[in-house]
Every structure is written in structure tokens, then in C-alpha cells.
Design an enzyme around this catalytic site. Sequence first.
Site, short mmCIF file in Angstrom:
data_model
loop_
_atom_site.label_atom_id
_atom_site.label_comp_id
_atom_site.label_asym_id
_atom_site.label_seq_id
_atom_site.Cartn_x
_atom_site.Cartn_y
_atom_site.Cartn_z
N ASN A 7 24.12 -11.77 7.55
CA ASN A 7 23.77 -10.69 8.27
C ASN A 7 25.25 -9.88 8.40
OD1 ASN A 7 23.38 -8.84 10.34
ND2 ASN A 7 22.37 -9.80 11.76
N ARG A 95 20.22 -9.61 5.71
CA ARG A 95 19.55 -8.61 6.56
C ARG A 95 20.17 -7.31 6.27
NH1 ARG A 95 21.26 -6.76 12.28
NH2 ARG A 95 19.25 -5.51 12.98
N HIS A 184 13.99 -3.71 14.02
CA HIS A 184 13.56 -4.85 14.58
C HIS A 184 12.27 -5.69 13.93
CE1 HIS A 184 15.27 -3.89 18.99
NE2 HIS A 184 16.27 -4.31 18.08
N ARG A 245 21.11 2.16 25.73
CA ARG A 245 20.51 3.23 24.63
C ARG A 245 19.27 3.78 25.82
NH1 ARG A 245 19.08 0.30 19.50
NH2 ARG A 245 20.32 -1.25 20.10
N ASP A 286 23.59 -6.05 31.33
CA ASP A 286 23.34 -7.30 31.09
C ASP A 286 22.17 -7.51 32.27
OD1 ASP A 286 22.77 -10.05 31.35
OD2 ASP A 286 24.41 -10.27 29.71
N GLU A 388 15.81 -14.80 14.11
CA GLU A 388 15.84 -13.69 12.86
C GLU A 388 16.32 -14.47 11.67
OE1 GLU A 388 16.81 -9.00 12.73
OE2 GLU A 388 18.33 -10.32 13.69
P1 AMP Z 1 19.44 -10.13 22.67
O1 AMP Z 1 19.86 -8.91 22.19
O2 AMP Z 1 18.14 -10.87 22.17
O3 AMP Z 1 20.53 -11.18 22.26
O4 AMP Z 1 19.55 -10.16 24.15
C1 AMP Z 1 20.56 -9.97 25.03
C2 AMP Z 1 20.20 -9.69 26.27
O5 AMP Z 1 19.46 -10.37 26.86
C3 AMP Z 1 21.52 -9.62 27.46
O6 AMP Z 1 22.10 -8.54 27.56
C4 AMP Z 1 20.89 -9.89 28.71
O7 AMP Z 1 20.65 -8.74 29.18
C5 AMP Z 1 19.50 -10.57 28.28
N1 AMP Z 1 19.31 -11.85 28.82
C6 AMP Z 1 19.88 -12.96 27.83
N2 AMP Z 1 19.76 -14.06 28.88
C7 AMP Z 1 19.03 -13.78 29.77
C8 AMP Z 1 18.46 -14.46 31.04
N3 AMP Z 1 18.61 -15.86 31.05
N4 AMP Z 1 17.77 -13.85 31.90
C9 AMP Z 1 17.67 -12.38 32.03
N5 AMP Z 1 18.14 -11.71 30.80
C10 AMP Z 1 18.94 -12.50 29.86
#
Ligand code: AMP
Length: 402
Positions: A7, A95, A184, A245, A286, A388
Site C-alpha cells: 500500500n 492497493r 473503501h 472530513r 479521535d 485490508e
Molecule cells: P481506522 O481509520 O480504521 O484506523 O480508525 C481510526 C479511528 O478509530 C481513530 O481515529 C479513532 O477515532 C477510532 N478508534 C480507534 N480505537 C478506538 C476505540 N478503542 N474506541 C473508539 N474509537 C476508536
Amino acid sequence: MKILVINSGSSSIKFQLLDMADEAVLASGLVERIGEPQGLIKCTLRPGTDKELVVKKTESIADHTGGMRLAVEILLDKDQGVIADKSDVGAIGHRVVHGGEDFHQPTVITAEVLTAIEKNIPLAPLHNPANMDGIRVARELFVGVVQVAVFDTAFHQTIPPHAYHYALPYELYEQERIRRYGFHGTSHKFVAGECARVMGRPLAELNLITIHLGNGCSMTAVENGKSVDTSLGFTPLEGLVMGTRSGDVDPAIHAFLARNCNMDIEAIDRLLNKDSGLKGLCGLNDMRDIHAAIAAGNERAKLALQVQTYRNKKYIGAFMAVLGRVDGIVFTAGIGENDGVVRAMSLQGLEPFGITLDHEANGRRSTQPALLSTAESRVQVWVIPTNEELAIARETKAVLSR
Ligand code: AMP
């Protein structure tokens, strides 16, 4: 057979080597800060086994070729490595973000395929050139090894015209290819397949709503196993509320900002992509930080959570109408897999539509697919971890046996 998944981003390369006999991960790594004075490579060999080893190197990495060379050195290391020779790699899966209308499925990379990926650069100016860098380097380093492009957009090429057209002058579609593409796709397809497996039913008979909630967020209506609508559009900005976003906004806001707030098109683009979404509403992107802020009484954080989950619910309703019968709703990605509060709020009040969450199951943590709805719920609700790299490796293997 061993498959290397690549990727390649503009300044980083993620890679994973899998043994497809048992889908074990032999190595998983990330090359970062390519082109900066101090580059970094981190690679975990044999993760999760008692022979796990983390290799880290900090040095200047001039370009993608230098980054991939370092990665290959680690994989081939004669004491600690996981392959004895480059020829041990049976195929490489890449990817690729945008396949435009040219690619409906993963495709063996040839000179013509590279030309077509290049043609789609205007649709993904940041991503496709970086993906192509990864392909070029892998072709140089692994001469003769079959390389496969797995497109983020391919799964959504089954969306019918009435769902992919915007109500804009038709010439914009003909001349500029402006339409909904969706993204996605590898994740949506993977969790849809996993859902069919855990339900014990053929995917081709299932209607699902798959919800990918990570830093980027999207929802897909899957009818008889095929994508028939999705929330991301011409670019990965439309639809759900994401980390930074905006998702859906009134398109007239663009003109308003230009006329009244002295913003040029670059500033507006940045505002919508980088400074909006959860971050725009409360300063945090986050979801874990947002929960902590809510616990400390932060009202804006509470609003951000409410706006995101309300938008999720609105799209679930829209896609239920699209599908008519829904067999399952699947949550995946960082927020979808981990955040029971977001899941519960997104489904709150949907009992009259046959969706009843089992709150105890929803509150449990699981790294495996888990059923979150009650036995009476007409629609099953699942949490299914996305993967992925594994998805790309499986797609690559499937292309070879076509
Ligand atoms: P991803 O793009 O799938 O890696 O997801 C990243 C986002 O998932 C982070 O910015 C968080 O907002 C959320 N995230 C990751 N771990 C947790 C958790 N344990 N509880 C709530 N949100 C989470």
C-alpha cells in the site's frame, strides 16, 4: 503461496507478507517519511508467534525504491528473515485508490493497466501517482513476479446509473467523468464476505448495509452481494461525518464561503477535508478523545458525537429504503469495531424497522466477528473486523486462479 501486499502512499509504504496456505502474516511493516532527511522503517517479523521480532531502522530514505529495498533486505535477512529468496514471493497485490470506470475487479498489472491507472490520476491526484510508484518499484525489484492491482473503487462499479449520477449537466459526466465512484470498496467487500461466512449463507443471497467507521467513514448498500449504493462519492468527502472530513454539506456553502469569507478554492477544499467533521465540530478527531472530553463535560464533543451518529442513522434509513429487505448491518474499522456507544446511538430508535441491539453483546469487546442483535431482531447486527491487507492478498490469489 506467499503474497506480498503493498500500500504505497506519497511518503510512506505499508507492506505485509502473507502465507496463503493458512493466511498467516509472516511480516508486517511500514516505511515512513520517504524523501525527508530522517526516514524510518519498522517491520514486525512473524507477528503474534513466539519468534516475533521487531526490526527498526532510521536512515535517510531518498525515494520509494530505497524504501522498498530496505523492506526486502529485512524480509530476506539470512538470520532473521522470512523468505530465502525473492522468488519465494508468488505474487504481489497493490492497493490502488482509483480505478475510475475502467476497473470492475482486481486486475493483473500490464503496461496497458498502468496507462489506465495513470489516466485516472486527475480523479485521485494524491493517491494514484503514489500507488504507481509502489508498482514501478515492485516490478523492478521482483522481476517476473505477477503483480495485481486491487482498486478501492472496483466493488462499487456495480452501482446502477440512477445511483451514481449526480443531477449535474450530463456533459460533466461525459467529459470529466464526474459521478459517484465510492471508496473503501476492498473493506466493504471483505466484511460483506465475512458476514456471509459467519451467517452461514451465500453472499449472493444477502442484502447488507456495511458501515466502515474509521478516520474515514462510509456506508454501502449491498444487494445480493453487490454494491448498489455507497455514501462516498466523486471524492472521499461525501456522506458520513468523518474525523476531519465534513461529509454531506449544502453545495452552496462553497460559493458562500468564497463570496463572504474571502476563501479561495484551495482554502475551501482544505476546510472541508482537513478541518471539518468531528474535528471541525469539537477540535478533536479521535473518537476516544471525544468520549474522554464528553466525560469531562465538553458540550461540543457531545454535539460532535450526536451529529456523527445521527448522520449514520439517516444513511441507514436511506439504505434500508434502497434495499427493501435487509438481512444484516455490519460495523467495521476503528470506531465501528471498538465503539459500542457509537453503534448504539446510530441504531437508536430503529426497533420499528426490525433492528434490536443486544446491549450486553454490544458492550463486549471482541477481535472476532460478533453478533450484536437479539435473537428476535429481524435484521442481524454484526461487528466484523476489517483487514485490508488480507483482503488484497485474497483478491490477488483469486485473480491468479481466474
Ligand atoms: P481506522 O481509520 O480504521 O484506523 O480508525 C481510526 C479511528 O478509530 C481513530 O481515529 C479513532 O477515532 C477510532 N478508534 C480507534 N480505537 C478506538 C476505540 N478503542 N474506541 C473508539 N474509537 C476508536
